[in-house]
Design a protein around this motif. Structure first.
Motif: not given
Ligand code: PFF
Length: 444
Positions: A403-407, A245-247, A412-413
């Motif tokens: 947190y689980a969705e973001l990683t 997601f972040t990327r 993903i680290k």
């Protein structure tokens, strides 16, 4: 939850679809006029601040809501927080999408009209581009016919489905759009006198700044990134479990901002180079408002060799940018009706298309109605939606799920530092800043 729900097929498809939604008339038609109105470079600086501090965290949050619920915008809030009033945030989003379509489709129609004028060579040799544009605005029937055609074109892609319609079209259209924009920007910079436009764009000048610059820039950032109404919730619900997601949010925001700046690099140098009165050009740009694009750009082309070709390419590009955005807006409303009211996708699409046409007809007949839809959605409804989305993900949702969705379930680290910044922004910066900008903007 709904394991069999359709997903986009590839990472590149995800970026193309999300960037397709973000990059649109907001970047090429709305951004330059807002920039002219907001004092050039100062507006752009505030705008970029809004993208970084509100835009990216909110886009990530919408992805979290969408993928973890795998539902339409209103259904998503209902699934994640059953029996609470949060579903109203989703419903507000769907309504906002419908309202945006009601005026956006009219501008899409103008784009087709200008594409036709370019292809047929009618734009060539026009003396007064301003009255050429006014004659379109004074002809509701002409506007309505093009608007209806654009609504049907959008409906065609929606009916073709998420993978074949939305993803495939964006994968083809977005690279074409970039290529065309770069060619045009290079051409505009090469004009004699272009440097005044570049200076206006990149050198802060406090003389033309208005007190409402923060509210305007924030509204523009929400509008341009397609956030605050759950569009990215709906698209996020089609992301598979491997999407970072972040990327993705950073890539989409970067592409979107690049296109807006490129549009500025086309329009402002062109306007400065073509004007007869350099001393009053900034006032002219401000007065030109949203019509700028349909006046300055054809004028620019008219001074170039093969003007019809350039103009046709440009308005084709504009139509491409617009349709990948109208597809995303229409998808939000359609999939809401489809899932919440058990209507077939086809019936939902037709209903939404009919509704949008009704709003579009009224917007074509009344410029005040058009302006009310534009201003109320961008400056009010999107920031209010964004405020509630940040409160929902920052304070209400279980942080373990976030947190689980973001990683991607820990696979993903991502740097803990980043996670902390995201949560901090979402909890302590975004909500109070939206409220503060809102109150300040309304009082100014
Ligand atoms: N982001 C689009 C643009 O800049 O033109 C417009 C838009 C599309 C706004 C989708 C909101 C949305 F949900």
């Amino acid at each position: 939850m709904n394991a069999r729900r359709v997903t986009f097929a590839s990472k590149i498809g995800v970026i193309a679809a999300a960037a397709g939604s973000a990059v649109g008339l907001g970047n090429i038609w709305r951004f330059p006029s807002q920039t002219a109105d907001g004092g050039g470079a100062i507006f752009i600086l505030v705008y970029i601040g809004c993208i970084l501090f509100f835009g990216i965290p909110l886009m990530v949050s919408e992805f979290v809501i969408g993928r973890s619920s795998r539902a339409n915008t209103a259904g998503a809030f209902h699934k994640l927080s059953p029996g609470t009033p949060w579903k109203w945030v989703g419903r507000l989003g769907v309504l906002t999408g419908f309202i945006i379509l009601g005026f956006y489709m009219v501008v899409c129609g103008w784009t087709l009209d200008y594409l036709m004028q370019s292809v047929t060579g009618n734009l060539q040799g026009i003396e007064d581009f301003s009255s050429n544009f006014t004659s379109l605005l004074c002809n509701p029937l002409r506007q309505i016919l093009w608007m209806i055609l654009f609504a049907f074109l959008t409906a065609f892609f929606i009916l073709s489905g998420v993978k074949k319609g939305i993803e495939q079209s964006a994968k083809i259209m977005m690279p074409m759009l970039f290529l065309l924009l770069i060619i045009l920007a290079v051409r505009a910079i090469m004009l004699d006198g272009a440097s005044g436009g570049l200076t206006f764009l990149f050198k802060p000048n406090l003389d033309h700044v208005k007190p409402t610059v923060f509210l305007d820039a924030m509204g523009q950032a929400f509008f341009s990134l397609s956030i605050g109404m759950g569009c990215m919730i709906t698209y996020g619900s089609y992301f598979d479990n491997r999407i970072n997601f972040t990327r993705t949010a950073m890539q989409v925001a970067t592409l979107d901002t690049l296109v807006a700046i490129l549009a500025g690099i086309i329009i402002f140098p062109a306007a400065f180079a073509l004007t007869a009165n350099p001393a009053t050009i900034v006032d002219e740009l401000v007065a030109g408002g949203p019509g700028l694009l349909f006046i300055t750009i054809p004028e620019l082309f008219n001074q170039m060799h093969a003007s019809s070709l350039w103009a046709s390419l440009f308005f084709f590009l504009l139509a491409l940018a617009a349709i990948t955005s109208t597809i995303s807006l229409m998808e939000v409303v359609t999939v809401y009706l489809h899932e919440e009211y058990n209507l077939s996708r086809r019936k939902s699409t037709l209903l939404v298309t009919a509704g949008v046409m009704i709003l579009g007809v009224i917007s074509s007949l009344s410029s005040s109605f058009f302006n009310i839809l534009d201003i109320s959605s961008a400056k009010f409804m999107l920031p209010i939606g964004g405020l509630f989305i940040s409160l929902f993900v920052g304070w209400h949702l279980d942080q373990k799920l976030v947190y689980a969705e973001l990683t991607n379930q820990g696979t993903i680290k991502i740097a803990i530092g980043f996670l902390k910044i995201y949560t901090f922004l979402l909890r302590f910066i975004v909500p109070p800043a939206i409220v503060a900008i809102f109150i300040y903007g309304l009082m100014a």
